[in-house]
Design a protein around this motif. Structure first.
Motif, PDB file in Angstrom:
ATOM      1  N   PHE A   1      26.148  37.382   9.891  1.00  0.00           N
ATOM      2  CA  PHE A   1      27.130  38.468   9.877  1.00  0.00           C
ATOM      3  C   PHE A   1      27.807  38.638   8.523  1.00  0.00           C
ATOM      4  N   VAL A   2      28.246  37.524   7.941  1.00  0.00           N
ATOM      5  CA  VAL A   2      28.924  37.629   6.643  1.00  0.00           C
ATOM      6  C   VAL A   2      27.949  38.159   5.588  1.00  0.00           C
ATOM      7  N   GLY A   3      26.716  37.683   5.624  1.00  0.00           N
ATOM      8  CA  GLY A   3      25.702  38.162   4.687  1.00  0.00           C
ATOM      9  C   GLY A   3      25.480  39.658   4.833  1.00  0.00           C
ATOM     10  N   LEU A   4      25.405  40.106   6.083  1.00  0.00           N
ATOM     11  CA  LEU A   4      25.168  41.523   6.367  1.00  0.00           C
ATOM     12  C   LEU A   4      26.341  42.390   5.898  1.00  0.00           C
ATOM     13  N   ILE A   5      27.573  41.947   6.206  1.00  0.00           N
ATOM     14  CA  ILE A   5      28.748  42.710   5.780  1.00  0.00           C
ATOM     15  C   ILE A   5      28.795  42.767   4.249  1.00  0.00           C
ATOM     16  N   GLY A   6      28.532  41.627   3.601  1.00  0.00           N
ATOM     17  CA  GLY A   6      28.539  41.565   2.138  1.00  0.00           C
ATOM     18  C   GLY A   6      27.511  42.511   1.530  1.00  0.00           C
ATOM     19  N   GLN A   7      26.316  42.472   2.093  1.00  0.00           N
ATOM     20  CA  GLN A   7      25.225  43.334   1.632  1.00  0.00           C
ATOM     21  C   GLN A   7      25.602  44.812   1.767  1.00  0.00           C
TER      22      GLN A   7
ATOM     23  N   ALA B   1      28.597  46.133   2.027  1.00  0.00           N
ATOM     24  CA  ALA B   1      29.703  46.483   1.142  1.00  0.00           C
ATOM     25  C   ALA B   1      29.220  46.693  -0.295  1.00  0.00           C
ATOM     26  N   GLN B   2      28.306  45.842  -0.735  1.00  0.00           N
ATOM     27  CA  GLN B   2      27.838  45.973  -2.113  1.00  0.00           C
ATOM     28  C   GLN B   2      27.042  47.264  -2.313  1.00  0.00           C
TER      29      GLN B   2
ATOM     30  N   GLU C   1      29.446  50.208  -2.297  1.00  0.00           N
ATOM     31  CA  GLU C   1      30.243  50.261  -3.523  1.00  0.00           C
ATOM     32  C   GLU C   1      29.405  50.791  -4.692  1.00  0.00           C
ATOM     33  N   GLN C   2      28.144  50.325  -4.767  1.00  0.00           N
ATOM     34  CA  GLN C   2      27.282  50.765  -5.859  1.00  0.00           C
ATOM     35  C   GLN C   2      26.956  52.251  -5.753  1.00  0.00           C
TER      36      GLN C   2
END
Lengths: 126, 223
Positions: free
Chosen positions: A103-109, A111-112, A115-116
């Motif tokens: 989950f954290v990996g997915l949210i981070g991915q 978000a990045q 943002e880009q």
């Protein structure tokens, strides 16, 4: 080599200061983390220059795994966890770790990438 | 004397296991796992207790504090990336901490584990000094909590990269925050192998989840 040792000594002093702050203020954050925030602050304000700590820090960080070995070997006193009913607690830890990582990996991915894309649009719009 | 020779042996084993991993690059061979196994086997063969081992091993543990302080360096070097992604990082680690503690609690109850074990499992995703403090606070067993922390760390370092590949999580923010939030310092050591940027994000995720966990844990048990 001498410089590296001196720099590690400096990092150790920050760790001691962090632990003292933790004990004085009774905050639930470990002294090492307070020391890290302290060094980050000193670097940001320019009081400590990057090259004053770079060699020592890189030496410790490139062998971070080594420093964890004595702690992980401590598992040997709990062998019963890996046999009989204890194994279920290990299963729980493994499943829960996988869920968090996913989950954290997915949210981070997500978000990045978002943002880009936003920044690309801004560049195009300008 | 036995402590010092085992300390030297630990360093030797670590170096050898690193070489082995560099050669085969197979997840089961991550140095933290193989070195731990080799050390435990060594100690069992020579009938050395963990306590005796730690008379030498403690010197490495002493360096763990300054090593955590040293994480400020990648944090500083990647400050622009971190500033750019501060909000996503705060959100993902906040939910990560909740999911980690919540799923640990629910699964442990589901498997009918003894209450003290349940309470020792809850803080498993955060760095061991914090996890031990939390366990003490909620009537778990601190040393047992540290053991679960180590299992979460080793497991994450072993299979995290494969999990990310499987679900096509390839960005620094995805990999770094996943490793840091689920596997704390050991995950961060793994992130350092992948890249400096991943490591900086991982150390932030690890720090944030330690803070969130110590704030949220007492609340969670009220439920």
């Amino acid at each position: 080599m001498g410089i590296t040792v001196i720099q590690i000594g400096g990092l150790y002093v920050l760790y001691i200061i962090g632990s003292l702050i933790q004990r004085l203020l009774h905050v639930p954050i470990p002294g090492s983390v307070i020391g890290m925030l302290l060094l980050f602050f000193l670097l940001m304000t320019g009081i400590v220059k990057e090259k004053w700590v770079a060699r020592g820090a890189n030496m410790l960080l490139s062998h971070l795994t080594l420093l964890f070995i004595p702690a992980t070997v401590g598992v040997m006193d709990y062998v019963e966890l890996f046999s009989g009913k204890g194994i279920w607690s290990v299963v729980v830890v493994v499943i829960s770790t996988t869920i968090v990582m996913f989950f954290v990996g997915l949210i981070g991915q997500w978000a990045q990438t978002r943002e880009q894309k936003r920044q690309m649009r801004e560049v195009k719009g300008a | 004397m036995i402590g010092i020779s085992l300390l030297v042996w630990t360093i030797f084993v670590y170096m050898a296991m690193r070489k082995l991993y560099a050669r085969f690059y197979f997840p089961l061979l991550v140095p933290i796992a193989t070195s731990t196994v080799v050390m435990i086997v060594t100690l069992s063969i020579f009938r050395v207790s963990y306590e005796q081992y730690m008379t030498g091993g403690k010197w490495l543990v002493h360096l763990l504090g300054p090593a955590v302080v040293a994480l400020a360096l990648p944090l500083y070097q990647h400050r622009h990336t971190l500033k750019q992604f501060l909000w996503p990082l705060l959100c993902s680690t906040f939910f990560g901490t909740m999911i980690g503690m919540g799923s640990g609690l629910l699964l442990a109850r589901l498997f009918h584990l003894p209450e003290q074990v349940v309470r020792s499992i809850i803080p498993k995703s955060v760095t061991s000094p914090v996890a031990m403090d939390i366990a003490k606070l909620i009537d778990g067993i601190p040393t047992l909590a540290a053991v679960y922390v180590m299992i979460a760390g080793i497991f994450g370092a072993m299979f995290g990269p494969s999990l990310f590949r499987m679900f096509r999580i390839t960005t620094a923010l995805g990999i770094g925050s996943g490793l840091g939030a689920a596997s704390h310092g050991i995950g961060t050591a793994k992130a350092l192998e992948i890249g400096k940027k991943e490591a900086a994000i991982s150390s932030v995720a690890m720090t944030l989840s330690a803070i969130f966990a110590s704030l949220l844990c007492p609340l969670l048990l009220l439920l």
